[in-house]
Scaffold this motif. Structure first.
Motif, mmCIF file in Angstrom:
data_model
loop_
_atom_site.group_PDB
_atom_site.id
_atom_site.type_symbol
_atom_site.label_atom_id
_atom_site.label_comp_id
_atom_site.label_asym_id
_atom_site.label_seq_id
_atom_site.Cartn_x
_atom_site.Cartn_y
_atom_site.Cartn_z
ATOM 1 N N LYS A 252 -13.007 -4.202 2.005
ATOM 2 C CA LYS A 252 -11.830 -4.907 1.462
ATOM 3 C C LYS A 252 -10.529 -3.659 1.615
ATOM 4 C CE LYS A 252 -13.091 -4.022 -3.211
ATOM 5 N NZ LYS A 252 -13.202 -4.760 -4.537
ATOM 6 N N PHE A 253 -9.365 -4.230 1.907
ATOM 7 C CA PHE A 253 -8.391 -3.211 1.995
ATOM 8 C C PHE A 253 -7.509 -3.391 0.777
ATOM 9 C CE2 PHE A 253 -8.444 -3.285 7.197
ATOM 10 C CZ PHE A 253 -9.552 -2.255 6.921
ATOM 11 N N VAL A 254 -7.310 -4.597 0.247
ATOM 12 C CA VAL A 254 -6.787 -4.777 -0.858
ATOM 13 C C VAL A 254 -7.588 -4.334 -2.094
ATOM 14 C CG1 VAL A 254 -5.622 -6.633 -2.118
ATOM 15 C CG2 VAL A 254 -5.314 -6.618 0.217
ATOM 16 N N GLU A 255 -6.485 -3.855 -3.020
ATOM 17 C CA GLU A 255 -7.265 -3.298 -4.176
ATOM 18 C C GLU A 255 -6.310 -3.475 -5.412
ATOM 19 O OE1 GLU A 255 -9.863 -2.740 -6.025
ATOM 20 O OE2 GLU A 255 -10.777 -1.561 -4.358
ATOM 21 N N SER A 256 -6.947 -3.617 -6.742
ATOM 22 C CA SER A 256 -5.951 -3.845 -7.877
ATOM 23 C C SER A 256 -5.418 -2.151 -8.335
ATOM 24 C CB SER A 256 -6.604 -4.400 -8.911
ATOM 25 O OG SER A 256 -7.546 -3.520 -9.143
ATOM 26 N N SER A 257 -4.116 -2.081 -8.796
ATOM 27 C CA SER A 257 -3.854 -0.833 -9.237
ATOM 28 C C SER A 257 -4.675 -0.523 -10.182
ATOM 29 C CB SER A 257 -2.385 -1.175 -9.823
ATOM 30 O OG SER A 257 -1.576 -1.326 -8.689
ATOM 31 N N PHE A 258 -5.587 -1.235 -10.784
ATOM 32 C CA PHE A 258 -6.497 -0.794 -11.777
ATOM 33 C C PHE A 258 -7.510 0.027 -11.407
ATOM 34 C CE2 PHE A 258 -10.455 -1.587 -14.373
ATOM 35 C CZ PHE A 258 -10.006 -1.096 -15.626
ATOM 36 N N TRP A 259 -8.321 -0.657 -10.248
ATOM 37 C CA TRP A 259 -9.166 0.219 -9.743
ATOM 38 C C TRP A 259 -8.872 1.612 -9.127
ATOM 39 C CZ3 TRP A 259 -13.797 0.171 -11.886
ATOM 40 C CH2 TRP A 259 -14.353 -1.109 -12.535
ATOM 41 N N ASN A 260 -7.534 1.273 -8.329
ATOM 42 C CA ASN A 260 -7.129 2.521 -7.549
ATOM 43 C C ASN A 260 -6.411 3.531 -8.498
ATOM 44 O OD1 ASN A 260 -6.357 2.663 -4.317
ATOM 45 N ND2 ASN A 260 -4.715 3.565 -5.571
ATOM 46 N N GLN A 266 -5.163 8.001 -13.600
ATOM 47 C CA GLN A 266 -3.791 8.319 -13.230
ATOM 48 C C GLN A 266 -2.823 7.617 -14.070
ATOM 49 O OE1 GLN A 266 -4.127 9.093 -9.445
ATOM 50 N NE2 GLN A 266 -1.956 8.562 -8.576
ATOM 51 N N PRO A 267 -1.983 8.263 -14.517
ATOM 52 C CA PRO A 267 -1.072 7.547 -15.482
ATOM 53 C C PRO A 267 0.003 6.540 -14.728
ATOM 54 C CG PRO A 267 -0.264 10.022 -15.090
ATOM 55 C CD PRO A 267 -1.920 9.780 -14.334
ATOM 56 N N GLN A 268 0.382 5.450 -15.388
ATOM 57 C CA GLN A 268 1.338 4.470 -14.805
ATOM 58 C C GLN A 268 2.470 5.191 -14.312
ATOM 59 O OE1 GLN A 268 0.760 1.137 -17.511
ATOM 60 N NE2 GLN A 268 -0.755 0.414 -16.293
ATOM 61 N N GLN A 269 3.013 6.071 -14.757
ATOM 62 C CA GLN A 269 4.398 6.635 -14.251
ATOM 63 C C GLN A 269 4.226 7.678 -13.050
ATOM 64 O OE1 GLN A 269 3.172 7.699 -17.210
ATOM 65 N NE2 GLN A 269 3.854 5.770 -18.250
ATOM 66 N N HIS A 270 2.929 7.798 -12.700
ATOM 67 C CA HIS A 270 2.600 8.833 -11.469
ATOM 68 C C HIS A 270 3.314 8.376 -10.434
ATOM 69 C CE1 HIS A 270 0.525 10.978 -8.647
ATOM 70 N NE2 HIS A 270 -0.004 11.796 -9.637
ATOM 71 N N PRO A 271 4.016 9.532 -9.832
ATOM 72 C CA PRO A 271 4.870 8.785 -8.463
ATOM 73 C C PRO A 271 4.266 8.245 -7.483
ATOM 74 C CG PRO A 271 4.732 11.326 -8.882
ATOM 75 C CD PRO A 271 4.087 10.658 -10.106
ATOM 76 N N ALA A 272 2.877 8.610 -7.226
ATOM 77 C CA ALA A 272 2.079 7.876 -6.030
ATOM 78 C C ALA A 272 2.024 6.385 -6.411
ATOM 79 C CB ALA A 272 0.440 8.635 -6.489
ATOM 80 N N ARG A 273 2.290 5.991 -7.625
ATOM 81 C CA ARG A 273 2.228 4.411 -7.972
ATOM 82 C C ARG A 273 3.725 3.931 -7.584
ATOM 83 N NH1 ARG A 273 -1.877 3.796 -13.020
ATOM 84 N NH2 ARG A 273 -1.497 1.614 -12.221
ATOM 85 N N ASP A 274 4.348 4.668 -6.941
ATOM 86 C CA ASP A 274 5.707 4.143 -6.608
ATOM 87 C C ASP A 274 5.707 3.284 -5.244
ATOM 88 O OD1 ASP A 274 8.718 4.974 -5.526
ATOM 89 O OD2 ASP A 274 8.572 4.644 -7.686
ATOM 90 N N ALA A 275 6.683 2.611 -4.866
ATOM 91 C CA ALA A 275 6.795 1.669 -3.697
ATOM 92 C C ALA A 275 6.975 2.656 -2.600
ATOM 93 C CB ALA A 275 7.869 0.675 -3.727
ATOM 94 N N HIS A 276 7.480 3.975 -2.762
ATOM 95 C CA HIS A 276 7.762 4.823 -1.718
ATOM 96 C C HIS A 276 6.488 5.513 -1.054
ATOM 97 C CE1 HIS A 276 12.038 4.966 -2.177
ATOM 98 N NE2 HIS A 276 11.843 5.197 -3.353
ATOM 99 N N ASP A 277 5.348 5.274 -1.965
ATOM 100 C CA ASP A 277 3.912 5.914 -1.687
ATOM 101 C C ASP A 277 3.150 4.865 -1.346
ATOM 102 O OD1 ASP A 277 4.771 8.927 -1.554
ATOM 103 O OD2 ASP A 277 4.837 8.453 -3.956
ATOM 104 N N GLU A 320 1.152 -3.491 -14.903
ATOM 105 C CA GLU A 320 1.035 -2.261 -14.062
ATOM 106 C C GLU A 320 -0.276 -2.305 -13.283
ATOM 107 O OE1 GLU A 320 3.222 -0.262 -11.558
ATOM 108 O OE2 GLU A 320 4.186 -0.816 -13.535
ATOM 109 N N ALA A 321 -1.422 -2.701 -14.331
ATOM 110 C CA ALA A 321 -2.711 -2.469 -13.501
ATOM 111 C C ALA A 321 -2.978 -3.514 -12.762
ATOM 112 C CB ALA A 321 -3.604 -2.253 -14.751
ATOM 113 N N GLN A 322 -2.513 -4.560 -12.829
ATOM 114 C CA GLN A 322 -2.683 -6.010 -12.242
ATOM 115 C C GLN A 322 -1.958 -5.944 -10.705
ATOM 116 O OE1 GLN A 322 -1.166 -8.894 -14.792
ATOM 117 N NE2 GLN A 322 -3.036 -9.658 -15.675
ATOM 118 N N LYS A 323 -1.029 -5.187 -10.497
ATOM 119 C CA LYS A 323 -0.520 -5.301 -9.287
ATOM 120 C C LYS A 323 -1.524 -4.882 -8.087
ATOM 121 C CE LYS A 323 3.934 -3.934 -10.772
ATOM 122 N NZ LYS A 323 5.009 -2.818 -11.059
#
Ligand code: PHE
Length: 497
Positions: A252-260, A266-277, A320-323
């Motif tokens: 499965k390619f789609v994952e929740s932010s929770f598991w990913n 990984q904190p919710q403000q982490h830059p990797a969680r940005d739409a740029h990444d 944030e985790a649900q995304k």
């Protein structure tokens, strides 16, 4: 046999002179041979296609009678019974049956009966004697008629001779041809492609183009071919299996932010969680099904800590985790698998691996695509140390023919300590990064419910880099995507480390 062009010229010339060809079976080619009707059909078809219409033709189906080999033999040399009659000398004495056999062989046997029936011969003692002065060999005459006309006026004769396997019925196809609306003596060559010259001269506007044949079957593919990435993946898989690993379900390619992210501390403000990444999904945008108790513990460890950790001290939000996202690493699956492992009644050591696609919102260039394959390995057991990780990495890479590893301290939110793995690349003459690794943090493992004694070592590497090195590919766009040359894919050898 005549070529298609020769047959076309033949047909067009006759049509020009006579207007029609009632039956093409009467056609004679320039070499004085009969025209092969199947070859002719090809010629007629191409003269009559929709945009040419030089000729029109109709199919004529006829039945004709043809002699078998034996039938031909009789038509040439006479029937067996006639041969028997001819072999008997004129006179009262006739010939001894045994002598007749010696002269005629099998024919004597086959012909005798019929000769008696026809009352051509009689038996006198051991001899055969002529009963009439002369005979008419009707079988031969009938066969000659059939041979020259293709049939016989008496259907009983045909029936009888077929029963004797001297002739048989065949279907023949021929054609009647007439001029088409665009009849002409010269066949205009149709253009197949728009050429540079045509564009320059303007000829493309008036040129007679060959129509596309959308019914054409096309060239059948010679067979499937494995993509180089899949070949290298298979090599890696074999190494993992050899070392006792189990493959994780990464389908499965789609994952929740929770598991990913969240489950991996990984904190919710982490830059990797940005739409740029990261690629976020629009529809559906969120996932709402999580293990409730575990979710609570993840929230706590992020916001207030626990398990000997102070946490990050921020306001953790479920939204944030649900995304939903396209997974940025297969570590999301490792996390899910370790959570499941923690739910088992009794802990058993495990070795997991996966090789699958991940997605990152990167600018595409010669060495980066927005998607790539990750090779991931996880080992969980009590009492594992960093030494085990280093030792294991050496064995694993050794099996791929990669020696001389170096480890460099690194940072991952979910591992401590973390190490980047480097190997010396002979061709490039420098140390290149092969992967990333570490020991999963207690903040990640303990909320799952794993025994604090359990240590998990893990690593991840790209599949593309070793593949490119192996196949001497310098631009990743030649390996993956719409610019890939299929011939290269087909001709690539199997890779062996
Ligand atoms: N997830 C890391 C990456 O994407 C790889 C990794 C896996 C690192 C497991 C440490 C442990 O680069």
């Amino acid at each position: 046999m005549s070529t298609t062009e020769e047959l076309q010229t033949l047909v067009l010339t006759i049509l020009d002179a006579k207007g029609t060809i009632p039956n093409t079976k009467d056609l004679v080619a320039s070499d004085n041979k009969e025209v092969d009707q199947l070859a002719l059909l090809g010629a007629l078809k191409s003269l009559s296609i929709a945009d040419k219409e030089m000729v029109k033709y109709e199919t004529i189906e006829e039945e004709i009678w043809v002699l078998t080999d034996e039938g031909n033999e009789i038509a040439d040399k006479g029937s067996h019974e006639a041969k028997v009659f001819d072999a008997i000398p004129v006179g009262e004495e006739g010939i001894a049956i045994s002598a007749l056999r010696e002269i005629l062989g099998e024919t004597a046997k086959i012909g005798q009966g019929k000769a008696f029936k026809n009352k051509w011969v009689i038996k006198r003692g051991d001899n055969l004697v002529r009963a009439v002065d002369s005979i008419i060999d009707q079988t031969r005459i009938d066969l000659e008629v059939i041979r020259s006309t293709g049939t016989h006026s008496d259907p009983k004769v045909l029936f009888e001779l077929r029963k004797r396997k001297l002739c048989d019925k065949h279907k023949v196809i021929s054609y009647s041809v007439s001029k088409g609306p665009k009849f002409s003596l010269t066949i205009e060559k149709q253009a197949r492609d728009v050429t540079f010259e045509m564009l320059q001269s303007g000829e493309w506007k008036t040129a007679n183009f060959k129509k596309y044949n959308f019914d054409a079957l096309g060239i059948p593919p010679s067979g499937g071919h494995l993509h180089p990435l899949m070949k290298v993946r298979e090599e890696f898989r074999q190494i993992f299996f050899e070392m006792g690993f189990e493959e994780m379900p990464t389908n499965k390619f789609v994952e929740s932010s929770f598991w990913n992210f969240d489950s991996l501390f990984q904190p919710q403000q982490h830059p990797a969680r940005d739409a740029h990444d990261t690629f976020f999904l629009k529809d559906p945008a969120i996932c709402t099904q999580f293990p409730t108790e575990y979710l609570k513990r993840v929230k706590e460890v992020h916001s207030i800590g626990g398990y000997g950790s102070t946490g990050y001290g921020y306001d953790w939000k479920i939204e944030e985790a649900q995304k939903l996202i396209l997974r940025t690493h297969t570590t999301a699956v490792s996390s899910f698998m370790l959570y499941n492992l923690a739910q088992q009644k009794e802990f058993k050591p495990v070795k997991y691996f996966s090789i699958d696609r991940v997605f990152r919102n990167e600018t595409v260039d010669a060495t980066h695509l927005a998607e790539f394959h990750q090779v991931e390995g996880v080992i969980a057991d009590k009492g594992l140390t960093l030494g085990d990780l280093i030792g294991f990495m050496n064995t694993f890479f050794n099996k791929m023919g990669v020696k001389n590893l170096r480890f460099k301290p690194a940072y991952n939110p979910y591992t401590e300590p973390s190490m980047e793995i480097f190997s010396y690349h002979q061709g490039l003459g420098k140390w290149v990064e092969m992967g990333n690794s570490g020991m999963f943090r207690p903040e990640m493992l303990e909320p799952m419910g794993l025994d604090p004694e359990v240590r998990v070592i893990a690593w991840g590497l790209g599949l593309e880099r070793p593949t490119m090195i192996k196949y001497g590919i310098n631009n990743i766009r030649e390996l993956l995507g719409h610019k890939v040359n299929l011939t290269t894919i087909q001709n690539n050898p199997i890779c062996l480390f």
